[in-house]
Write a protein that holds these residues in place. Sequence first.
Motif, PDB file in Angstrom:
ATOM      1  N   LEU A 187       0.805  -1.215   0.000  1.00 29.04           N
ATOM      2  CA  LEU A 187       0.000   0.000   0.000  1.00 29.04           C
ATOM      3  C   LEU A 187       0.843   1.272   0.000  1.00 29.04           C
ATOM      4  N   ALA A 188       2.170   1.125   0.017  1.00 33.10           N
ATOM      5  CA  ALA A 188       3.057   2.278   0.076  1.00 33.10           C
ATOM      6  C   ALA A 188       2.998   3.069  -1.227  1.00 33.10           C
ATOM      7  N   ASP A 189       3.014   4.386  -1.101  1.00 36.95           N
ATOM      8  CA  ASP A 189       3.067   5.219  -2.298  1.00 36.95           C
ATOM      9  C   ASP A 189       4.504   5.706  -2.508  1.00 36.95           C
ATOM     10  N   GLU A 190       4.706   6.527  -3.505  1.00 35.52           N
ATOM     11  CA  GLU A 190       6.057   6.985  -3.845  1.00 35.52           C
ATOM     12  C   GLU A 190       6.704   7.755  -2.692  1.00 35.52           C
ATOM     13  N   ASP A 191       5.917   8.553  -1.973  1.00 31.50           N
ATOM     14  CA  ASP A 191       6.459   9.301  -0.829  1.00 31.50           C
ATOM     15  C   ASP A 191       6.945   8.358   0.270  1.00 31.50           C
ATOM     16  N   ASP A 192       6.207   7.277   0.511  1.00 29.56           N
ATOM     17  CA  ASP A 192       6.617   6.296   1.517  1.00 29.56           C
ATOM     18  C   ASP A 192       7.928   5.629   1.119  1.00 29.56           C
ATOM     19  N   ARG A 193       8.026   5.263  -0.146  1.00 30.88           N
ATOM     20  CA  ARG A 193       9.252   4.611  -0.628  1.00 30.88           C
ATOM     21  C   ARG A 193      10.442   5.557  -0.544  1.00 30.88           C
ATOM     22  N   GLU A 194      10.229   6.813  -0.881  1.00 31.22           N
ATOM     23  CA  GLU A 194      11.310   7.803  -0.797  1.00 31.22           C
ATOM     24  C   GLU A 194      11.736   8.001   0.658  1.00 31.22           C
ATOM     25  N   ALA A 195      10.782   8.052   1.571  1.00 30.27           N
ATOM     26  CA  ALA A 195      11.095   8.221   2.989  1.00 30.27           C
ATOM     27  C   ALA A 195      11.894   7.034   3.508  1.00 30.27           C
ATOM     28  N   GLN A 196      11.538   5.821   3.086  1.00 28.11           N
ATOM     29  CA  GLN A 196      12.283   4.637   3.513  1.00 28.11           C
ATOM     30  C   GLN A 196      13.711   4.673   2.977  1.00 28.11           C
ATOM     31  N   GLU A 197      13.867   5.080   1.743  1.00 29.74           N
ATOM     32  CA  GLU A 197      15.201   5.152   1.145  1.00 29.74           C
ATOM     33  C   GLU A 197      16.059   6.200   1.859  1.00 29.74           C
ATOM     34  N   ARG A 198      15.460   7.334   2.155  1.00 29.60           N
ATOM     35  CA  ARG A 198      16.206   8.380   2.862  1.00 29.60           C
ATOM     36  C   ARG A 198      16.591   7.920   4.270  1.00 29.60           C
ATOM     37  N   ALA A 199      15.713   7.178   4.930  1.00 28.14           N
ATOM     38  CA  ALA A 199      16.012   6.663   6.264  1.00 28.14           C
ATOM     39  C   ALA A 199      17.161   5.656   6.201  1.00 28.14           C
ATOM     40  N   ARG A 200      17.145   4.780   5.190  1.00 26.90           N
ATOM     41  CA  ARG A 200      18.247   3.819   5.030  1.00 26.90           C
ATOM     42  C   ARG A 200      19.564   4.538   4.780  1.00 26.90           C
ATOM     43  N   ASP A 201      19.535   5.566   3.925  1.00 29.68           N
ATOM     44  CA  ASP A 201      20.744   6.330   3.641  1.00 29.68           C
ATOM     45  C   ASP A 201      21.264   7.026   4.891  1.00 29.68           C
ATOM     46  N   ALA A 202      20.363   7.572   5.699  1.00 23.88           N
ATOM     47  CA  ALA A 202      20.762   8.241   6.934  1.00 23.88           C
ATOM     48  C   ALA A 202      21.374   7.240   7.908  1.00 23.88           C
ATOM     49  N   ASP A 203      20.782   6.049   8.013  1.00 22.64           N
ATOM     50  CA  ASP A 203      21.331   5.013   8.886  1.00 22.64           C
ATOM     51  C   ASP A 203      22.742   4.623   8.449  1.00 22.64           C
ATOM     52  N   LYS A 204      22.948   4.522   7.148  1.00 21.89           N
ATOM     53  CA  LYS A 204      24.273   4.183   6.632  1.00 21.89           C
ATOM     54  C   LYS A 204      25.305   5.243   7.001  1.00 21.89           C
ATOM     55  N   ARG A 205      24.895   6.527   6.898  1.00 21.49           N
ATOM     56  CA  ARG A 205      25.824   7.617   7.243  1.00 21.49           C
ATOM     57  C   ARG A 205      26.186   7.572   8.721  1.00 21.49           C
ATOM     58  N   VAL A 206      25.237   7.237   9.555  1.00 15.41           N
ATOM     59  CA  VAL A 206      25.491   7.193  10.992  1.00 15.41           C
ATOM     60  C   VAL A 206      26.432   6.047  11.342  1.00 15.41           C
ATOM     61  N   LYS A 207      26.252   4.914  10.695  1.00 11.22           N
ATOM     62  CA  LYS A 207      27.052   3.724  10.998  1.00 11.22           C
ATOM     63  C   LYS A 207      28.490   3.851  10.489  1.00 11.22           C
ATOM     64  N   ASP A 208      28.687   4.593   9.408  1.00  3.36           N
ATOM     65  CA  ASP A 208      30.033   4.718   8.831  1.00  3.36           C
ATOM     66  C   ASP A 208      30.868   5.770   9.474  1.00  3.36           C
TER      67      ASP A 208
END
Length: 56
Positions: free
Chosen positions: A35-56
């Motif tokens: 049921l996710a729309d494009e905004d939901d998918r973009e938010a998930q991608e941005r959250a994953r990218d932010a998590d990666k920056r924090v871990k590195d």
Amino acid sequence: MGKDEHNKAKGKNSFAQTPKNQLTDHIDVEFSQALADEDDREAQERARDADKRVKD
């Protein structure tokens, strides 16, 4: 909180930071990828990218 509110007696301020009708009871909400729309998918991608920056 404005400058004028600092001089009030403690406990007299009737305005809470969060209105009672907007408080949650911390119930987890199920997320459906189907049921996710494009905004939901973009938010998930941005959250994953932010998590990666924090871990590195």
